[in-house]
Design a protein around this motif. Sequence first.
Motif, PDB file in Angstrom:
ATOM      1  N   ALA A 197      -9.652   3.255  -5.021  1.00  0.00           N
ATOM      2  CA  ALA A 197     -10.918   2.613  -4.315  1.00  0.00           C
ATOM      3  C   ALA A 197     -11.294   1.598  -5.075  1.00  0.00           C
ATOM      4  O   ALA A 197     -11.494   0.572  -4.507  1.00  0.00           O
ATOM      5  N   GLY A 198     -11.310   1.627  -6.411  1.00  0.00           N
ATOM      6  CA  GLY A 198     -11.607   0.290  -7.483  1.00  0.00           C
ATOM      7  C   GLY A 198     -10.672  -0.699  -7.390  1.00  0.00           C
ATOM      8  O   GLY A 198     -11.366  -1.731  -7.214  1.00  0.00           O
ATOM      9  N   ALA A 199      -9.442  -0.717  -7.071  1.00  0.00           N
ATOM     10  CA  ALA A 199      -8.720  -1.754  -6.832  1.00  0.00           C
ATOM     11  C   ALA A 199      -8.803  -2.109  -5.554  1.00  0.00           C
ATOM     12  O   ALA A 199      -8.871  -3.640  -5.641  1.00  0.00           O
ATOM     13  N   VAL A 200      -9.203  -1.672  -4.687  1.00  0.00           N
ATOM     14  CA  VAL A 200      -9.385  -2.335  -3.162  1.00  0.00           C
ATOM     15  C   VAL A 200     -10.657  -2.819  -3.331  1.00  0.00           C
ATOM     16  O   VAL A 200     -11.003  -3.973  -2.726  1.00  0.00           O
ATOM     17  N   LEU A 201     -11.830  -2.642  -3.899  1.00  0.00           N
ATOM     18  CA  LEU A 201     -12.831  -3.088  -4.089  1.00  0.00           C
ATOM     19  C   LEU A 201     -12.862  -4.332  -4.663  1.00  0.00           C
ATOM     20  O   LEU A 201     -13.636  -5.353  -4.501  1.00  0.00           O
ATOM     21  N   CYS A 202     -12.093  -4.351  -5.725  1.00  0.00           N
ATOM     22  CA  CYS A 202     -11.788  -5.547  -6.889  1.00  0.00           C
ATOM     23  C   CYS A 202     -11.305  -6.656  -5.848  1.00  0.00           C
ATOM     24  O   CYS A 202     -11.747  -7.737  -5.954  1.00  0.00           O
ATOM     25  N   ALA A 203     -10.338  -6.224  -5.140  1.00  0.00           N
ATOM     26  CA  ALA A 203      -9.326  -7.061  -4.234  1.00  0.00           C
ATOM     27  C   ALA A 203     -10.299  -7.779  -3.025  1.00  0.00           C
ATOM     28  O   ALA A 203     -10.316  -8.843  -2.966  1.00  0.00           O
ATOM     29  N   VAL A 204     -11.079  -6.947  -2.698  1.00  0.00           N
ATOM     30  CA  VAL A 204     -12.086  -7.367  -1.598  1.00  0.00           C
ATOM     31  C   VAL A 204     -13.242  -8.315  -2.104  1.00  0.00           C
ATOM     32  O   VAL A 204     -13.644  -9.495  -1.687  1.00  0.00           O
ATOM     33  N   ALA A 205     -13.785  -7.852  -3.411  1.00  0.00           N
ATOM     34  CA  ALA A 205     -14.693  -8.877  -4.167  1.00  0.00           C
ATOM     35  C   ALA A 205     -14.004 -10.039  -4.206  1.00  0.00           C
ATOM     36  O   ALA A 205     -14.693 -10.914  -4.329  1.00  0.00           O
ATOM     37  N   ALA A 206     -12.798 -10.086  -4.664  1.00  0.00           N
ATOM     38  CA  ALA A 206     -11.990 -11.512  -4.992  1.00  0.00           C
ATOM     39  C   ALA A 206     -12.168 -12.274  -3.567  1.00  0.00           C
ATOM     40  O   ALA A 206     -12.290 -13.518  -3.670  1.00  0.00           O
ATOM     41  N   GLY A 207     -11.590 -11.821  -2.464  1.00  0.00           N
ATOM     42  CA  GLY A 207     -11.905 -12.536  -1.293  1.00  0.00           C
ATOM     43  C   GLY A 207     -13.198 -13.122  -0.987  1.00  0.00           C
ATOM     44  O   GLY A 207     -13.467 -14.283  -0.479  1.00  0.00           O
ATOM     45  N   GLY A 243       0.879  -1.200  -0.169  1.00  0.00           N
ATOM     46  CA  GLY A 243      -0.180   0.022   0.026  1.00  0.00           C
ATOM     47  C   GLY A 243       0.790   1.420  -0.100  1.00  0.00           C
ATOM     48  O   GLY A 243       0.325   2.251  -0.686  1.00  0.00           O
ATOM     49  N   LEU A 244       1.903   1.189   0.604  1.00  0.00           N
ATOM     50  CA  LEU A 244       2.935   2.279   0.867  1.00  0.00           C
ATOM     51  C   LEU A 244       3.663   2.607  -0.785  1.00  0.00           C
ATOM     52  O   LEU A 244       3.702   3.796  -1.043  1.00  0.00           O
ATOM     53  N   ARG A 245       3.891   1.355  -1.304  1.00  0.00           N
ATOM     54  CA  ARG A 245       4.778   1.543  -2.482  1.00  0.00           C
ATOM     55  C   ARG A 245       3.812   1.750  -3.588  1.00  0.00           C
ATOM     56  O   ARG A 245       4.191   2.429  -4.625  1.00  0.00           O
ATOM     57  N   HIS A 246       2.601   1.386  -3.834  1.00  0.00           N
ATOM     58  CA  HIS A 246       1.595   1.617  -4.754  1.00  0.00           C
ATOM     59  C   HIS A 246       0.594   1.788  -4.196  1.00  0.00           C
ATOM     60  O   HIS A 246      -0.576   1.159  -3.840  1.00  0.00           O
ATOM     61  N   PRO A 247       0.198   3.239  -3.798  1.00  0.00           N
ATOM     62  CA  PRO A 247      -1.072   3.755  -3.326  1.00  0.00           C
ATOM     63  C   PRO A 247      -2.374   3.301  -3.912  1.00  0.00           C
ATOM     64  O   PRO A 247      -2.410   3.234  -5.336  1.00  0.00           O
ATOM     65  N   PRO A 248      -3.124   2.350  -3.259  1.00  0.00           N
ATOM     66  CA  PRO A 248      -4.400   1.836  -3.941  1.00  0.00           C
ATOM     67  C   PRO A 248      -5.456   2.771  -4.171  1.00  0.00           C
ATOM     68  O   PRO A 248      -5.571   3.833  -3.509  1.00  0.00           O
TER      69      PRO A 248
END
Length: 267
Positions: A187-197, A180-185
């Motif tokens: 909102a869309g990317a976080v939602l996709c990752a959460v949806a994947a989970g 998260g620090l190296r590649h600031p996420p």
Amino acid sequence: MAGSGLSNQTGAAIGALAFPVLGPLGVVAVRQYVAAIVLVAVGRPRLRAFTWRQWWPVLLLAAVFGTMNLTLYTAVDRIGLGLAVTLEFLGPLTVALAASRRRLDAGCAVLAAAGVVVLMRPRPSTDYAGMGLGLVAAGCWASYILLNRLVGQRTPGAQGPAAAASVSALTFLPVGVVTGLRHPPTAGAVLCAVAAGVLSSAVPYLADLLTLRTVPAQTFGLFMSVNPVLAALVGWAVLGQGLGVPEWAGIGAVVTANAVCIAARER
């Protein structure tokens, strides 16, 4: 069963949409967090009551769980969803074939091997690193099956898998922070990752739990054979990852080998 398989592969495809921002490592980290939350809520593990005899297979399961998801998602990033899931599917197929001495199963092993040869045939565009990661994911899935049996024998209910998911999530916590620090996420990317989970962990786990109350385990295992096909179709529909005739032939060989092996055992 269809909903579980489709949810699992759709979740992986949606997670792949976040790769340009979070990378496979970041998406896997979020998936581990979601899986831990769901399994802890269901299993409610009493960690202080665990003995070392219970802890060591749980720790191994946690390591395999994280490695399996990381190698699979990295393979998806390199070779596409359909091929990655097909190679990973060799894990449970190997476990099924290893316990048998029938000629039919030997034939299934040869058919599956032929499918793998077709998928991994030398071409200018062949990504051998991605193929290798898919095979590592297959080995992890085979280990995951065997360790899950052992954990299930030594811990009550779903406490063992819940504990393993918790340990895996804690391991990926610093990974998620650094990513998260190296590649600031976004909102869309976080939602996709959460949806994947949610789609690849929570929904299949609960759906399979309900399914196995009414569907025989052998029938359930037989239907799992369709997962590589679902992965290829979802990869084409969501990610635009089209496959040629040889790739479909290789996937068909692996799927057929697994289906014949399980159907013969059930009969």
